[in-house]
Design a protein around this motif. Sequence first.
Motif, mmCIF file in Angstrom:
data_model
loop_
_atom_site.group_PDB
_atom_site.id
_atom_site.type_symbol
_atom_site.label_atom_id
_atom_site.label_comp_id
_atom_site.label_asym_id
_atom_site.label_seq_id
_atom_site.Cartn_x
_atom_site.Cartn_y
_atom_site.Cartn_z
ATOM 1 N N GLN A 1 0.811 -1.212 0.000
ATOM 2 C CA GLN A 1 0.000 0.000 0.000
ATOM 3 C C GLN A 1 0.848 1.267 0.000
ATOM 4 O O GLN A 1 0.457 2.285 -0.559
ATOM 5 N N PHE A 2 2.010 1.219 0.631
ATOM 6 C CA PHE A 2 2.902 2.372 0.604
ATOM 7 C C PHE A 2 3.248 2.757 -0.835
ATOM 8 O O PHE A 2 3.359 3.947 -1.158
ATOM 9 N N VAL A 3 3.424 1.732 -1.687
ATOM 10 C CA VAL A 3 3.800 1.990 -3.080
ATOM 11 C C VAL A 3 2.575 2.294 -3.929
ATOM 12 O O VAL A 3 2.571 3.248 -4.717
ATOM 13 N N VAL A 4 1.513 1.488 -3.761
ATOM 14 C CA VAL A 4 0.312 1.651 -4.583
ATOM 15 C C VAL A 4 -0.307 3.031 -4.388
ATOM 16 O O VAL A 4 -0.763 3.675 -5.346
ATOM 17 N N SER A 5 -0.350 3.517 -3.160
ATOM 18 C CA SER A 5 -0.952 4.817 -2.879
ATOM 19 C C SER A 5 0.011 5.976 -3.102
ATOM 20 O O SER A 5 -0.317 7.126 -2.802
ATOM 21 N N GLU A 6 1.215 5.661 -3.624
ATOM 22 C CA GLU A 6 2.213 6.673 -3.967
ATOM 23 C C GLU A 6 2.624 7.523 -2.765
ATOM 24 O O GLU A 6 2.907 8.716 -2.884
ATOM 25 N N LEU A 7 2.651 6.899 -1.604
ATOM 26 C CA LEU A 7 3.165 7.593 -0.419
ATOM 27 C C LEU A 7 4.683 7.736 -0.480
ATOM 28 O O LEU A 7 5.246 8.650 0.124
ATOM 29 N N ILE A 8 5.333 6.827 -1.207
ATOM 30 C CA ILE A 8 6.782 6.862 -1.364
ATOM 31 C C ILE A 8 7.107 7.483 -2.716
ATOM 32 O O ILE A 8 6.631 7.004 -3.753
ATOM 33 N N ASP A 9 7.884 8.532 -2.707
ATOM 34 C CA ASP A 9 8.283 9.175 -3.954
ATOM 35 C C ASP A 9 9.165 8.235 -4.771
ATOM 36 O O ASP A 9 9.868 7.380 -4.220
ATOM 37 N N ALA A 10 9.127 8.390 -6.094
ATOM 38 C CA ALA A 10 9.864 7.496 -6.991
ATOM 39 C C ALA A 10 11.356 7.465 -6.666
ATOM 40 O O ALA A 10 11.998 6.404 -6.744
ATOM 41 N N LYS A 11 11.922 8.589 -6.279
ATOM 42 C CA LYS A 11 13.362 8.618 -6.024
ATOM 43 C C LYS A 11 13.741 7.928 -4.715
ATOM 44 O O LYS A 11 14.927 7.677 -4.457
ATOM 45 N N HIS A 12 12.728 7.615 -3.867
ATOM 46 C CA HIS A 12 12.993 6.918 -2.608
ATOM 47 C C HIS A 12 12.538 5.458 -2.641
ATOM 48 O O HIS A 12 12.631 4.779 -1.614
ATOM 49 N N LEU A 13 12.049 4.998 -3.785
ATOM 50 C CA LEU A 13 11.556 3.622 -3.873
ATOM 51 C C LEU A 13 12.670 2.606 -3.635
ATOM 52 O O LEU A 13 12.445 1.568 -2.993
ATOM 53 N N ALA A 14 13.856 2.869 -4.148
ATOM 54 C CA ALA A 14 14.971 1.933 -3.952
ATOM 55 C C ALA A 14 15.311 1.803 -2.471
ATOM 56 O O ALA A 14 15.567 0.690 -1.976
ATOM 57 N N THR A 15 15.292 2.917 -1.749
ATOM 58 C CA THR A 15 15.550 2.863 -0.303
ATOM 59 C C THR A 15 14.463 2.087 0.407
ATOM 60 O O THR A 15 14.741 1.278 1.308
ATOM 61 N N PHE A 16 13.211 2.334 0.033
ATOM 62 C CA PHE A 16 12.079 1.618 0.636
ATOM 63 C C PHE A 16 12.195 0.110 0.401
ATOM 64 O O PHE A 16 12.006 -0.691 1.331
ATOM 65 N N GLU A 17 12.520 -0.276 -0.830
ATOM 66 C CA GLU A 17 12.663 -1.701 -1.128
ATOM 67 C C GLU A 17 13.830 -2.310 -0.365
ATOM 68 O O GLU A 17 13.765 -3.468 0.079
ATOM 69 N N GLY A 18 14.903 -1.555 -0.181
ATOM 70 C CA GLY A 18 16.032 -2.051 0.599
ATOM 71 C C GLY A 18 15.654 -2.289 2.052
ATOM 72 O O GLY A 18 16.073 -3.284 2.662
ATOM 73 N N ILE A 19 14.857 -1.386 2.610
ATOM 74 C CA ILE A 19 14.381 -1.568 3.993
ATOM 75 C C ILE A 19 13.540 -2.829 4.099
ATOM 76 O O ILE A 19 13.711 -3.631 5.025
#
Length: 347
Positions: A64-82
């Motif tokens: 849901q964090f990704v689907v609802s675009e709460l995470i900006d595209a430039k921070h997606l790699a960091t989010f996936e790493g977490i």
Amino acid sequence: MRILVLTLVGWLPLLALSLAQGGPTVPRAFLRDLGIHVEFLVSLPLLIAAERYVDLSLAAAVRQFVVSELIDAKHLATFEGIARGVLRLRRSATLEAGLLVAAFAVSFMDLPHQANPVWVHTEPGGPPTLAGWWYLVVSMPLIRFLVLRWLWRGVLWAIFLFRVSRLPLALVPTHPDAAGGLGFLGTCQASFALIVLAVASTLTAQRLTRAPSADFTDYALHLFAFALLSLVVVFAPLACFSRQLLFAKRRGDHAYSGVASWHSRRFEQRWFHRELPAGQDPLGAPEFSSLADLGTSFNTARGMRWFPVDVRAALAVLIAAMAPMVPLLLADRRFLEVVLALGKSVL
């Protein structure tokens, strides 16, 4: 199948070995031990059954964090790493082996406050019975391992939420969930209510077994204290989002207040301070609709919560923690007398 197998491994040998011990003392003491039966026939299946349900809920929250675009595209790699780092720890066989060793070690530690059931020993301070050996070596380590495993998963999920909360989130003050778009986290945390129910059932049954003549209000107070503690433990990890929610709420208040002032002034100038154009029908004018829509958006932004938990999520945990009180109420003679008296007065 796993639920059935582990339940039978934990409880059935205790029954068989207590009967094989011989004499009436051990079998009678085991059969009267309500805490043990609830722990292995209710709590243990709940701890196992909750795994798939909670895992699906947590996985949906991560998506849901990704689907609802709460995470900006430039921070997606960091989010996936977490997410990958936490998942790697959750699947670590070494850590789970350590939890299993800890679960076994507690059974053989001479703790001053450790109180085993009376049927575990032939006499106070004496050697364990046949059922007692199984209880110490298999049954209790099994359920302790499940509880420790859930505690470890809860810690990992809290770590994930904390790290994500350090990322700049695109929170929307006018989101209908009144939590900037994070309302799904409250529902996600409420899925841990099954774990709360399992622990509450065991605590209530054990207390009832050890003090069967205690006042019901004593049970109720302890259970209520456990319910409040459960609320804190379950929803505390969401507090790390409060800072961003508070800032988003302040930005929304200022931004929508400015827009509302601008729109309202022009609305009044058009409809109250100058002559209307010929043939203009106020009932069909778009300005009235936009004014109502802006008012709804302003009220939504103003009502945004700084903590992403709604009443329903909190009630789910409270009900799970207090549910074991229902059979206690039904077993309490004074409560039944009050209910019957109320029923007669109403009729």
